[in-house]
Design an enzyme around this catalytic site. Structure first.
Site, PDB file in Angstrom:
ATOM      1  N   TYR A 178       0.842  -1.197   0.000  1.00 19.03           N
ATOM      2  CA  TYR A 178       0.000   0.000   0.000  1.00 19.03           C
ATOM      3  C   TYR A 178       0.873   1.241   0.000  1.00 19.03           C
ATOM      4  O   TYR A 178       2.041   1.210   0.383  1.00 19.03           O
ATOM      5  CB  TYR A 178      -0.951   0.022   1.203  1.00 19.03           C
ATOM      6  CG  TYR A 178      -0.258   0.183   2.538  1.00 19.03           C
ATOM      7  CD1 TYR A 178       0.167  -0.928   3.255  1.00 19.03           C
ATOM      8  CD2 TYR A 178      -0.027   1.446   3.082  1.00 19.03           C
ATOM      9  CE1 TYR A 178       0.804  -0.796   4.486  1.00 19.03           C
ATOM     10  CE2 TYR A 178       0.599   1.594   4.301  1.00 19.03           C
ATOM     11  CZ  TYR A 178       1.018   0.465   5.005  1.00 19.03           C
ATOM     12  OH  TYR A 178       1.659   0.612   6.209  1.00 19.03           O
ATOM     13  N   CYS A 179       0.260   2.351  -0.455  1.00 19.49           N
ATOM     14  CA  CYS A 179       0.942   3.655  -0.442  1.00 19.49           C
ATOM     15  C   CYS A 179      -0.127   4.734  -0.328  1.00 19.49           C
ATOM     16  O   CYS A 179      -1.306   4.431  -0.155  1.00 19.49           O
ATOM     17  CB  CYS A 179       1.789   3.831  -1.696  1.00 19.49           C
ATOM     18  SG  CYS A 179       0.817   3.735  -3.213  1.00 19.49           S
ATOM     19  N   THR A 180       0.260   5.995  -0.437  1.00 14.81           N
ATOM     20  CA  THR A 180      -0.650   7.112  -0.165  1.00 14.81           C
ATOM     21  C   THR A 180      -1.897   7.122  -1.051  1.00 14.81           C
ATOM     22  O   THR A 180      -3.019   7.132  -0.554  1.00 14.81           O
ATOM     23  CB  THR A 180       0.092   8.452  -0.348  1.00 14.81           C
ATOM     24  OG1 THR A 180       1.316   8.378   0.374  1.00 14.81           O
ATOM     25  CG2 THR A 180      -0.739   9.614   0.137  1.00 14.81           C
ATOM     26  N   GLY A 207      -5.163   3.635  -2.610  1.00 13.98           N
ATOM     27  CA  GLY A 207      -4.251   3.955  -1.517  1.00 13.98           C
ATOM     28  C   GLY A 207      -4.922   4.207  -0.179  1.00 13.98           C
ATOM     29  O   GLY A 207      -6.116   3.996   0.004  1.00 13.98           O
ATOM     30  N   ILE A 208      -4.106   4.671   0.753  1.00 13.48           N
ATOM     31  CA  ILE A 208      -4.566   4.943   2.112  1.00 13.48           C
ATOM     32  C   ILE A 208      -5.648   6.021   2.090  1.00 13.48           C
ATOM     33  O   ILE A 208      -6.609   5.995   2.853  1.00 13.48           O
ATOM     34  CB  ILE A 208      -3.391   5.432   2.997  1.00 13.48           C
ATOM     35  CG1 ILE A 208      -2.218   4.456   2.912  1.00 13.48           C
ATOM     36  CG2 ILE A 208      -3.827   5.618   4.428  1.00 13.48           C
ATOM     37  CD1 ILE A 208      -0.868   5.100   3.194  1.00 13.48           C
TER      38      ILE A 208
END
Ligand SMILES: [Zn+2]
Length: 324
Positions: A178-180, A207-208
């Site tokens: 996961y990432c932004t 993403g988040i």
């Protein structure tokens, strides 16, 4: 209460002909409507985060959606009190996220399974799964998913090497990344698939940012806040049970205030209270504190004597050759 500004986060991997001309045209358009932010354009697509009053962000979204290529462009929208950026940049780059693989890949051809927030939440609680945070160390420190592995990298392009060095741990596991906003995971999860690292690869769709806004997950299992690359520095994600996990670099107390080390050659991002930043002269180490171009000391306008006194208070000495 609804706010007057919006921050947009978006990307799309799609072939762009003459990206350099497109970059110029976009910069002109964005400036003309009063948009601010940072957009990267390449032959392989677009990656942006922009902000402005709601009527401006709407104009921008309409403008993008009017182009065939971008008619399905997914904007993740966050309300804000003000612009989240100081200026408008549109830049041409070889990649929309700098990963610099020896052999590049097209995430439209090869990538991990996109999991929506609810499915991602279920998947990450599976015992047979490893969860890898693909972001940088300073982003992880402010907040991350419960149980996520921190590769402890300072730049995204270091991640493939870290994965190679650690692949034995992931080979027979399901791997989730996961990432932004999702863009970093597109190529990265494709890389995992191509290299055969992990037996099943999933990525958090949107993403988040999307996970935090999702009405089902409401940011559940996220600890701390999310680091963002704009003036806001951090945003809340978990609306179920918010917590603070950031720790002051100097004394380990709960802290969510980001500062850069005053030494321009170090520039390290760290969490620190105003008190501790002052106490430690804005530097992450003795060497950084006594650096002749320490920006924190310059901004405070302290004299050489004052710096010496402040250093003495923390048991350090100013080298005789250094003056402020
Ligand atoms: Zn430093």
């Amino acid at each position: 209460m609804s706010k007057d500004y919006e921050v947009l986060l978006y990307y799309k991997y799609v072939d762009i002909d003459d990206p350099e001309q497109f970059t110029k045209d976009e910069l002109m358009f964005c400036k003309s409507i009063g948009l601010r932010g940072r957009i990267l354009i390449s032959d392989e697509g677009i990656n942006g985060t922009v902000s402005g009053p709601k009527e401006v962000t709407k104009k921008y979204m309409d403008h993008m959606h009017a182009m065939d290529k971008f008619s399905d462009l997914w904007f993740k929208i966050n309300e804000a009190d003000d612009y989240a950026h100081k200026k408008m940049f549109v830049r041409y780059r070889p990649e929309i996220v700098s990963l610099k693989l020896d052999e590049d890949l097209d995430p439209n051809q090869i990538t991990g399974n996109h999991l929506d927030p609810k499915d991602f939440r279920t998947a990450m609680q599976d015992e047979d799964t490893v969860l890898i945070d693909t972001r940088n160390d300073y982003e992880y420190e402010l907040g991350h998913f419960q149980g996520a592995i921190n590769p402890d990298i300072r730049a995204f392009r270091e991640l493939p090497q870290w994965l190679q060095d650690n692949k034995d741990k992931f080979m027979d596991k399901k791997v989730l990344v996961y990432c932004t906003g999702g863009v970093r995971c597109e190529k990265l999860s494709g890389y995992l698939v191509r290299e055969g690292i992990g037996k099943e690869i999933g990525q958090l769709n949107g993403g988040i940012e999307n996970y935090g806004q999702d009405e089902e997950t409401r940011g559940d299992l996220w600890e701390g806040k999310m680091y963002v690359f704009d003036e806001r520095i951090s945003v809340p994600i978990n609306r179920v049970s918010p917590s603070v996990i950031g720790e002051d670099y100097f004394d380990g107390t709960p802290c969510e205030r980001y500062v850069n080390c005053g030494n321009p050659e170090c520039n390290r991002q760290m969490l620190a209270s105003e008190e501790n930043q002052e106490k430690y002269l804005g530097g992450c180490s003795h060497e950084c504190r006594v650096h002749p171009r320490n920006r924190y000391i310059q901004a405070k306008g302290w004299s050489t004597q004052e710096v010496a006194d402040r250093l003495a208070a923390i048991g350090e000495e100013l080298p005789a050759t250094v003056e402020f």
